[in-house]
Design an enzyme around this catalytic site. Structure first.
Site, PDB file in Angstrom:
ATOM      1  CB  SER A 135      33.229  39.427  38.992  1.00  0.00           C
ATOM      2  OG  SER A 135      33.401  40.576  38.214  1.00  0.00           O
ATOM      3  CG  ASP A 144      41.204  40.306  39.213  1.00  0.00           C
ATOM      4  OD1 ASP A 144      41.060  41.244  38.405  1.00  0.00           O
ATOM      5  OD2 ASP A 144      40.244  39.821  39.849  1.00  0.00           O
ATOM      6  CG  HIS A 202      38.055  39.626  36.913  1.00  0.00           C
ATOM      7  ND1 HIS A 202      37.940  39.809  38.281  1.00  0.00           N
ATOM      8  CD2 HIS A 202      36.790  39.681  36.424  1.00  0.00           C
ATOM      9  CE1 HIS A 202      36.661  39.981  38.597  1.00  0.00           C
ATOM     10  NE2 HIS A 202      35.951  39.895  37.493  1.00  0.00           N
TER      11      HIS A 202
END
Lengths: 385, 385
Positions: free
Chosen positions: A158, A324, A357
């Site tokens: 991320s 995701d 995610h």
């Protein structure tokens, strides 16, 4: 403009270093920043020729306690113990692992909740707006201080993956292997939109006090909880929400015809919001989301992303997760195409998972297998075996 | 428990009828509700044998002004003028179109902002929690009053589609043709989660005053704006956000290193939040989102959805949009499978579009072609041509 940062910190375990005392940190905004404190953890030992250092970069709400037994605030174990630790993929008996709290953060590094030495009060919104590149330059100053020329690997998911990519672009000769995971080379319009909602939720809370809540002895807990709840939904996926919660009721046999948390998913979200507020600073949330929004590696090359990596000798392993929708596989593919166009050494893997995610933080055997293979191959090439 | 509803309404154009004076409306919660007001619009003329009536059902933030030239509050044209009007797919020169503001709404029908006759004050949170079935039963009372046995068609998108499905389940003999669009037979965990965030945002606003903001002369504008901003993102899609806004800056050449609305998408969202607050009541938002969350046609049949439609002679046309991640094609397919399992007359079409959930409100030629074909075919079968 030159800003001096505070040196006093609350007592948190781990290392803290004051950097930028003579050579300040030039921020993207033009501010010369420093001295500033970087809080960090290390695990394992640096070898004699300093070739076994792995920098782990944390996500938006992460911190430096990547592999601790007990997190000093939450009491839980470090956020990436699935990956980092003795005998793990990033084996702390073999590698020297470094993880810093990003500047702008709230776990010991200089950020908006620390004291502005010019005023003696918390920075609040006087803290300069920082970028992913600023975070990375601050980390590079620490790596310099440690006398490390080249990091064996830089990895993160991320926002951590954004830092990985920024490292590869800004310091191509200092990264041997890079694993940008569940990330992108630029923040999407949808992600900016969700971040903006979160910021507006914080700023709408009267207890935010125009950013001066610490001075006023208040805390924008309700606004920050709403921001976290929204973000948390985006970190999951519709399939995993359906599998975990569906329309199951929370400790009751029937709906109550009220605004109580009838559904388990509501109860879960409220808990996520509440527990986040206990461990995170609202202004840090504003600054770090802003840094992510501003991130776009292609912008200085007029969209020609490949130029960001031209001539790089780093070996890349890009990993995405099928469910995701925050950082999609399509974004990872665009990155892989650019790296190929720049003749870089790159592999790109999509892991099948319904966990959205957050999968990069979870026990995902296929993901771990891929990352493990990449790290082992890189270690051989680096002569670390 | 029996509750009497207020009769006074602000001056809004269109019809208002008081229902449930003798036979109250039995709500799902067990409350006997009435008398209550239903505000509605009609377009066109009812034919002699009352066989040409079309009920249009509005979505969460919609209202009865489906095909007006000028909306009395926004000044824009009615929300479904692309579909409903003279010479349009739902041709008001041929059909008698009815559209009611749902109970719990804020455009003239009895809802939380109206006066509770028992107290003489706005209902606020004393308003009973209502369901989609309650909305539909209230509409059926209006249709009874009009002397209409069978509606030629019931159509609607999103929450409007939920009402369509509820009509078909509760009054199978009164619906000749049904078009549930961009909808589902139950609200998903992810959708409940987003609604819960919106409600928490409203309730976190101190100006919500525990639901009594009208009494206090206040308005939870900031909380409601945040709720709307979050919801609005879910009504769009990543591709359309990318196409419309991408990372384009708002009236500036470079990022400002501030929390100003640097990006067009931020500016757009803030505008959406602000303009919504001017036209919608915060408590209505709570009640109507709750009604959607509670919606699950399969629950009384222990998940066997087909049982909800067993024996139905209604002809169904289910329409979904490829980029709608709020109400996905997968959900529409489950509905179609159940209708098939119940031997119903059903077609199910996915329209290719990048416009997300809101596509049903927009100029989508393929969608209009499909709906037009369905309505024309049904009209022939009904002897309306």
């Amino acid at each position: 403009m030159s800003i001096s940062a505070p040196l006093s910190r609350r007592a948190l375990p781990g290392h803290q270093i004051v950097l930028g005392e003579t050579d300040k940190l030039r921020l993207d905004s033009g501010v010369d920043f420093g001295p500033f404190t970087l809080a960090y953890q290390t695990y394992g030992a640096l070898n004699a020729n300093k070739s076994n250092a792995v920098l782990v970069c944390h996500a938006l709400t992460g911190d430096q306690y990547v592999a601790d037994d007990v997190h000093p605030i939450t009491g839980k174990e470090g956020w990436w113990r699935a990956i980092v630790g003795p005998g793990k993929i990033i084996d702390t008996e073999k590698y020297f692992v470094i993880c810093t709290n990003v500047i702008g953060g709230c776990l010991g590094s200089t950020g908006p909740k620390e004291t502005n030495p010019e005023t003696g009060k918390p920075w609040g919104l006087d803290f300069p707006v920082i970028t992913i590149a600023d975070m990375v330059r601050a980390q590079a100053m620490l790596i310099d201080h440690m006398g490390i020329d080249t990091l064996f690997a830089v990895i993160g998911g991320s926002m951590g993956g954004m830092q990985v990519l920024e490292w590869c672009k800004s310091f191509p000769d200092r990264v041997f292997a890079a694993a940008p995971i569940a990330t992108s080379y630029r923040h999407s319009a949808q992600n900016i939109a969700f971040h903006e909602v979160g910021r507006q939720a914080v700023m709408a809370d009267p207890d935010w006090c125009g950013g001066n809540y610490l001075l006023e002895g208040k805390k924008p807990a309700r606004g920050l909880a709403v921001a976290r709840m929204t973000a948390h939904i985006t970190y999951l996926s519709e399939p995993v929400l359906h599998r975990k919660f569906g329309r199951k009721l929370q400790n009751r046999g029937a709906i109550t015809y009220s605004f109580d948390h009838d559904f388990q998913v509501e109860s879960y979200l409220r808990h996520q919001g509440k527990s986040f507020v206990d461990r995170f600073d609202a202004n840090s949330y504003l600054y770090i989301t802003r840094a992510m929004d501003y991130f776009d590696l292609s912008v200085e090359f007029d969209g020609r992303l490949a130029e960001a990596f031209r001539g790089s000798n780093t070996r890349f392993c890009i990993i995405s997760f099928s469910s995701d929708w925050c950082f999609t596989t399509a974004e990872s593919r665009r990155l892989a195409h650019a790296l190929n166009a720049a003749s870089c050494n790159v592999s790109c893997v999509e892991i099948e998972s319904d966990k959205g995610h957050d999968a990069f933080l979870l026990d995902e055997p296929d993901f771990h297998m891929v990352l493990s293979g990449f790290i082992q191959g890189a270690a051989e090439a680096r002569g670390l075996n």
